[in-house]
Design a protein around this motif. Structure first.
Motif, mmCIF file in Angstrom:
data_model
loop_
_atom_site.group_PDB
_atom_site.id
_atom_site.type_symbol
_atom_site.label_atom_id
_atom_site.label_comp_id
_atom_site.label_asym_id
_atom_site.label_seq_id
_atom_site.Cartn_x
_atom_site.Cartn_y
_atom_site.Cartn_z
ATOM 1 N N ILE A 175 -1.972 1.638 -8.278
ATOM 2 C CA ILE A 175 -1.957 0.370 -9.018
ATOM 3 C C ILE A 175 -3.396 0.089 -9.438
ATOM 4 O O ILE A 175 -4.266 -0.162 -8.606
ATOM 5 N N LYS A 176 -3.642 0.139 -10.748
ATOM 6 C CA LYS A 176 -5.012 0.002 -11.252
ATOM 7 C C LYS A 176 -5.398 -1.445 -11.550
ATOM 8 O O LYS A 176 -6.551 -1.818 -11.381
ATOM 9 N N GLU A 196 -7.929 -4.972 -2.833
ATOM 10 C CA GLU A 196 -8.756 -3.764 -2.807
ATOM 11 C C GLU A 196 -8.327 -2.769 -3.892
ATOM 12 O O GLU A 196 -7.194 -2.300 -3.884
ATOM 13 N N GLY A 197 -9.219 -2.507 -4.817
ATOM 14 C CA GLY A 197 -8.950 -1.456 -5.801
ATOM 15 C C GLY A 197 -8.066 -1.854 -6.967
ATOM 16 O O GLY A 197 -7.797 -1.046 -7.841
ATOM 17 N N VAL A 198 -7.597 -3.096 -6.984
ATOM 18 C CA VAL A 198 -6.769 -3.548 -8.106
ATOM 19 C C VAL A 198 -7.550 -4.588 -8.898
ATOM 20 O O VAL A 198 -7.896 -5.643 -8.375
ATOM 21 N N GLU A 199 -7.822 -4.264 -10.158
ATOM 22 C CA GLU A 199 -8.564 -5.206 -10.992
ATOM 23 C C GLU A 199 -7.651 -6.315 -11.480
ATOM 24 O O GLU A 199 -6.460 -6.111 -11.678
ATOM 25 N N THR A 230 0.820 -1.215 0.000
ATOM 26 C CA THR A 230 0.000 0.000 0.000
ATOM 27 C C THR A 230 0.853 1.263 0.000
ATOM 28 O O THR A 230 0.349 2.362 -0.166
ATOM 29 N N GLY A 231 2.155 1.099 0.144
ATOM 30 C CA GLY A 231 3.033 2.261 0.291
ATOM 31 C C GLY A 231 3.148 3.137 -0.946
ATOM 32 O O GLY A 231 3.500 4.306 -0.857
ATOM 33 N N PHE A 232 2.868 2.578 -2.146
ATOM 34 C CA PHE A 232 3.014 3.362 -3.365
ATOM 35 C C PHE A 232 2.062 4.543 -3.401
ATOM 36 O O PHE A 232 2.313 5.551 -4.047
ATOM 37 N N TYR A 233 0.980 4.352 -2.696
ATOM 38 C CA TYR A 233 -0.015 5.416 -2.597
ATOM 39 C C TYR A 233 0.624 6.696 -2.062
ATOM 40 O O TYR A 233 0.260 7.796 -2.461
ATOM 41 N N GLN A 234 1.590 6.530 -1.191
ATOM 42 C CA GLN A 234 2.323 7.675 -0.620
ATOM 43 C C GLN A 234 3.002 8.524 -1.690
ATOM 44 O O GLN A 234 3.163 9.727 -1.515
#
Lengths: 210, 210
Positions: free
Chosen positions: B110-111, B125-128, B101-105
């Motif tokens: 990540i799509k 969560e949130g990654v297709e 989840t750190g990339f969000y920072q």
DNA sequence: TAGATTGTTAATCGATTAACAATC
DNA sequence: TAGATTGTTAATCGATTAACAATC
């Protein structure tokens, strides 16, 4: 005391080794500094200069014998000897590393993985799973060359210091913070976050300059 | 055309950013080049020289305002803008990255994650999750800035070339082979195997020199 | 022998370090 | 004002590149 090898040369050494392995696997027995340089995006001068620092393994007018050069570099790198490693931190990265079978190629054996909670860690062939409470005792009874740190950022330094105090001389750090050691302890930081940032910077740069 | 920033400076930029983030999180509002240099194992001259290349963000006699410097570097790096990424390859590494989840920072989202076989990939969560057959169509309909390559070595180059042909300008490569692109496409290689080899070389070196 | 290509020294280039005037 | 510390230029150092004699 032999001449100090620069960080830049150390950076390139594994690339030579990887390429030489490729060549020997494809039964190519001979290669020139020019061919090597093109494959690795270097200059031929640089390749010769680098190899020259370790004595030079080629023949004038001929080039390099791939098998001989590969084995020479393998020995320079220390890959001819076995190294025992443990992983501390059984999160996604730790488990991915425990499962990766490629390290065996470099003669590195993952002996055990440690975490504060072991039930979630899927068993991996040949890798023992322990609670981190057992770490001290384990390190006293087993010769471990490399500790792989894949714990969360906050406890990375403390964890690494602990294994160093217990005698481990090489740290491979995957926590998103750089570790530094002196006194005969070496460390390689794989900082994915920094790499990602550099990628973004470089791609941003393109947009502006073009 | 502005002055080219050297690879060495680019290497250090994320480290400045990381340290500045740490300082601002700890409510430290002021820092000197000397303090920065000690934290990152550089020299004060180097720090000032590096920052000077982007214009200099300090005040003589005072040092640097951490909040201002952090935000300046953030903008230089391009982290103030959102970047969309996809992962190709749903093995252990791919999944570890999808879960991190750190990339969000760094404003990286990540799509989606693609693989030839999607059933084994745990939903995140949130990654297709898509079959790789759908990649062409997906890239035509979505603006993707970064493709993360975590496929096996043998198909890494082909896979990367494919997304480049489909318009992706930045490749983050985790396959154990270096990729090179020209023509406005940038690439960062995370080569764990090479890092491990360097660690072994350095630890071996110690044994001999001491 | 002629051609190729290394080993090795020298020249160049760029990065790091040093120094200090400017100025907060 | 005196002390601190940057911005910025100059000096140094080390890495890369060039060149070519040696020799296969």
């Amino acid at each position: 005391m032999k001449k100090q090898i620069s960080e830049n040369v150390i950076q390139r050494l594994p690339k030579y080794y990887r390429y030489l392995k490729e060549l020997t696997e494809n039964k190519i027995s001979r290669v020139s500094s020019k061919t090597i340089s093109e494959a690795l995006h270097l200059t031929a001068s640089q390749v010769r200069q680098d190899l020259y620092q370790f004595g030079g393994f080629g023949q004038q007018g001929y080039g390099y014998d791939t098998e001989y050069l590969k084995n020479s570099i393998k020995e320079i790198l220390g890959l001819d000897k076995e190294h025992n490693a443990i992983i501390i931190g059984g999160g996604r990265i730790g488990q991915a590393l425990a499962n990766y079978t490629g390290f065996y190629q470099e003669n590195v054996l993952i002996k055990a993985i440690f975490d504060i909670e072991t039930t979630h860690i899927k068993g991996v062939e040949g890798v023992e799973v322990y609670n981190v409470d057992f770490l001290d005792e384990y390190l006293k009874n087993n010769k471990i060359d490399i500790a792989i740190i894949s714990v969360q950022k906050e406890i990375a330094e403390k964890t690494a210091q602990k294994v160093v105090d217990l005698g481990v001389k090489a740290i491979w750090n995957f926590a998103p913070t750089d570790l530094y050691f002196g006194g005969g302890v070496v460390c390689e930081n794989i900082n994915m976050s920094e790499s990602l940032i550099r990628l973004i910077y470089k791609s941003r740069d393109l947009e502006k300059d073009d």
